[in-house]
Each structure stands twice: as structure tokens, then as C-alpha cells.
Design an enzyme around this catalytic site. Structure first.
Site, mmCIF file in Angstrom:
data_model
loop_
_atom_site.group_PDB
_atom_site.id
_atom_site.type_symbol
_atom_site.label_atom_id
_atom_site.label_comp_id
_atom_site.label_asym_id
_atom_site.label_seq_id
_atom_site.Cartn_x
_atom_site.Cartn_y
_atom_site.Cartn_z
ATOM 1 N N LYS A 169 0.826 -1.204 0.000
ATOM 2 C CA LYS A 169 0.000 0.000 0.000
ATOM 3 C C LYS A 169 0.862 1.257 0.000
ATOM 4 O O LYS A 169 0.464 2.278 0.544
ATOM 5 C CB LYS A 169 -0.932 0.009 1.219
ATOM 6 C CG LYS A 169 -1.928 -1.151 1.236
ATOM 7 C CD LYS A 169 -2.849 -1.063 2.422
ATOM 8 C CE LYS A 169 -3.841 -2.205 2.434
ATOM 9 N NZ LYS A 169 -3.190 -3.516 2.567
ATOM 10 N N SER A 244 -0.126 -0.496 11.011
ATOM 11 C CA SER A 244 -0.903 -1.271 11.966
ATOM 12 C C SER A 244 -1.538 -2.492 11.301
ATOM 13 O O SER A 244 -1.635 -3.562 11.918
ATOM 14 C CB SER A 244 -1.979 -0.385 12.604
ATOM 15 O OG SER A 244 -2.823 0.184 11.597
ATOM 16 N N GLU A 245 -1.978 -2.378 10.048
ATOM 17 C CA GLU A 245 -2.602 -3.514 9.360
ATOM 18 C C GLU A 245 -1.614 -4.662 9.212
ATOM 19 O O GLU A 245 -1.924 -5.814 9.521
ATOM 20 C CB GLU A 245 -3.108 -3.099 7.977
ATOM 21 C CG GLU A 245 -3.822 -4.251 7.270
ATOM 22 C CD GLU A 245 -4.006 -4.026 5.778
ATOM 23 O OE1 GLU A 245 -4.887 -4.684 5.197
ATOM 24 O OE2 GLU A 245 -3.265 -3.220 5.203
ATOM 25 N N GLN A 246 -0.395 -4.336 8.743
ATOM 26 C CA GLN A 246 0.580 -5.405 8.550
ATOM 27 C C GLN A 246 1.021 -6.021 9.882
ATOM 28 O O GLN A 246 1.224 -7.230 9.986
ATOM 29 C CB GLN A 246 1.812 -4.874 7.799
ATOM 30 C CG GLN A 246 1.556 -4.594 6.336
ATOM 31 C CD GLN A 246 1.151 -3.144 6.114
ATOM 32 O OE1 GLN A 246 1.780 -2.226 6.630
ATOM 33 N NE2 GLN A 246 0.101 -2.917 5.333
#
Length: 344
Positions: A169, A244-246
Site C-alpha cells: 500500500k 498497523s494492518e501489517q
């Protein structure tokens, strides 16, 4: 087969059905003697396959001139011959003496059957393992397709999505353009529209204004698989573990055993040396599947080798999408990613 029988002796002989049999009955020569063979209360030679005679054997006569032989010739042993013994009798004025011999079928050699059965079983298992090794993907997919109605009745495992898609991303820029095409156009077309899977793609299925950490954690926990999309350029995987997503995705992949990982290389990665340790570990544990299709293809087919491998690692379909989902326009995806990058 030839067997010698002396008077007064009862014997048993193993004889294979259908074979020829010669029986010699030795008796002492005397006056007015009449040797004969009987079977089942009658003369044996009433059976057309049986005859008896007294052969002249010079060597035997010279050695023991008082002994002669009455020979029974059974041209073909039949099953009925096992029921009653053959009787050699010698009759004269003083009376009658007899010798009995009963035919029995040979005892089967079970050792041969066991060895043959073991060898056959070994060959079947070896051949099956070879077939499964080379065609296991096709075999599993065929089994799933043929047993699809049974999977529909399976009790729900509480999961909402078949896979959560984790992809690069980095904001803007050309290194992630192909991954956007793959994630937002190709993946939904094949896995959702053609195969009936339900995917969660951050940037498509989340709502504007939602807390990114909460959305990520909740939806990974609701997913049966985690698909990690990797690019070939080193700059394209610097994102791993930086948001934070990863971080949440890696935590679930490494700590929770309930979710299985599917790693996809969109380009050949020559070395994983500079990859995060978590990615190295997941690659060693689950392996990777390398993309081999055309990013510009309008309607990719789920029957290619790449998609068969993906479907093999995906769970069996428990539902079919009621209607195809339209791929998200790529321009809107890129605009969303800029906003999302700022939020994360």
C-alpha cells in the site's frame, strides 16, 4: 502323478483336480488270483476316465518274481473322486485282501497368497502415491467439486470471509500498480465471481471513517485464510510490518494457528535476504505461489495452473456468491489508498 500301494495299507494322497494319476498296487502272485480296482462300491473302470491293467515289468519280476502290479490309470481327476477312496483288491480261493487310498485336494499355500497380496498392495500404494504427488491439486479440486452439495450442509465455523488480502500500500506509485490490478480486479474476478469465495480487501470492503486497527483485527479473525501479495522490487515490501494492518496481520499469522497463509509472488523474488524475518519464516512454512498470468487479460480463467494452486490452498467453498461483484475502478482505488495511507 504315480503312487505305489501295498496290500493292506490305507493311505492319503494330495492330488490336484484335473491332473492325471497313476496308482500301482503291489500284490503277491498266487494261484487263481484276480486283482481289480473299485470305487464307490463298483468297479472303477465303469468311469470312462479310469482304467486298470497289469503291466509286465521285467526288472520287478527278476528282483522279486512273486510280486506283480495292478496299475490304475485316472486320466483326469475330478472333484467327485475326493468323495470315496480307491480300493485295490486281490481275490482268490482263500479270500480277499484290499488296500485303500483316498484322494484329497492339496492344502492351499497361504504364504504364496499373502506374499502376492502384499506385493500387490505395495504396488498399488506406491502407484497411488506417485499419482497423488503429480496430480494432487487436480484430485483435491475434483473431489471438492463433486462433493460440493455436502459442503453446503457443513456446520458454520463462524468465519465470514474465506480470505483476507494483505497487499502493498505504498502511496502512489508505480511499484504497486500491478498489485492493485491483481488485488482489485483479478482476484475478485476469479475467486469471487468464478469460484464463489468471499474476500475482504482493505480499501474496498471497509467503510470510510472506520478505525483501521479495529477493522483489520476483526476481519482477519473472521477470515479462514490470509493471502499475502508480494512484489519483486525491494521497495515494494518495505511496507511489511510498517503499518498497523501489517503488524496485526503478521501477529495473527505467527501466533494464531486458526488462519492459514497463502503467499503470492507477483514477480520473481530472487532473494528474501532483506525481507522481514516473519516473511522468511512464513515462506519456509507455507511456500509461495508465483503469478504466471497476464495483468491485462480481460477475463482470467480459474482453470489455469496458478489459480488451481490458489484454490487448492483455499478452503472448500461453503457458499456461492448470489451475484457477481463488479471490480473496483482502479482510479478510485488509488485515490482511496492515498487517503488510507494518511490514516494508517
Amino acid at each position: 502323478m504315480k503312487e505305489h500301494l501295498s496290500e493292506g495299507i490305507t493311505d492319503y494322497l494330495n492330488v490336484v483336480s484335473g491332473s492325471r494319476l497313476l496308482l500301482d498296487c503291489n500284490f503277491t502272485v498266487g494261484k487263481n488270483q484276480y486283482p481289480y480296482w473299485s470305487w464307490n462300491g463298483s468297479y472303477a473302470d465303469i468311469d470312462p476316465n479310469i482304467a486298470w491293467f497289469t503291466p509286465q515289468i521285467p526288472n520287478l519280476t527278476k528282483t522279486n518274481p512273486s510280486t506283480e502290479i495292478c496299475r490304475l490309470n485316472v486320466s483326469k481327476v475330478q472333484s467327485k473322486h475326493y468323495l470315496y477312496p480307491f480300493i485295490c483288491s486281490v481275490k482268490n480261493g482263500a479270500g480277499e485282501v484290499s488296500a485303500y487310498i483316498a484322494l484329497i485336494p492339496p492344502v492351499p499355500d497361504y504364504k504364496i497368497y499373502l506374499i502376492a497380496g502384499f506385493i500387490t498392495l505395495t504396488l498399488v500404494i506406491t502407484f497411488s502415491m506417485i499419482i497423488y504427488k503429480f496430480f494432487k491439486v487436480e484430485i483435491v479440486l475434483l473431489y471438492r467439486d463433486s462433493c460440493h452439495p455436502y459442503f453446503l450442509k457443513k456446520v458454520s465455523d463462524g468465519k465470514l470471509y474465506d480470505a483476507y488480502i494483505l497487499y502493498p500500500k505504498n502511496s502512489g506509485e508505480g511499484s504497486t500498480y500491478t498489485s492493485d490490478i491483481f488485488v482489485f480486479k483479478i482476484l475478485p474476478e476469479v475467486l469471487e465471481n468464478q469460484c464463489g469465495y468471499n474476500l475482504f480487501i482493505y480499501g474496498r470492503d471497509d467503510l470510510v471513517g472506520e478505525d483501521a486497527i479495529m477493522v483489520t483485527n476483526e476481519n482477519i479473525m473472521k477470515s479462514r485464510r490470509l493471502i499475502i501479495v508480494l512484489m519483486g522490487e525491494s521497495s515494494s515490501y518495505n511496507w511489511l510490518g510498517n503499518t498497523s494492518e501489517q503488524q496485526i496481520a503478521m501477529y495473527n499469522a505467527l501466533v494464531h494457528d486458526g488462519i492459514k497463509i497463502i503467499m503470492v509472488e507477483l514477480e520473481k523474488i530472487k532473494s528474501y535476504e532483506h525481507m522481514p524475518e516473519s516473511i522468511k519464516y512464513l515462506k519456509q512454512k507455507y511456500g509461495v505461489i508465483r503469478w504466471s498470468g497476464d495483468f491485462m487479460e480481460e477475463t482470467p480463467s480459474a482453470k489455469t495452473k496458478f489459480w488451481k494452486c490458489i484454490r487448492y490452498h483455499m478452503p472448500a467453498q461453503q457458499h456461492w456468491s448470489s451475484s457477481p461483484r463488479e471490480p473496483l475502478a482502479l482510479d478510485s482505488v488509488l485515490n482511496y489508498k492515498k487517503k488510507e495511507h494518511t490514516a494508517l
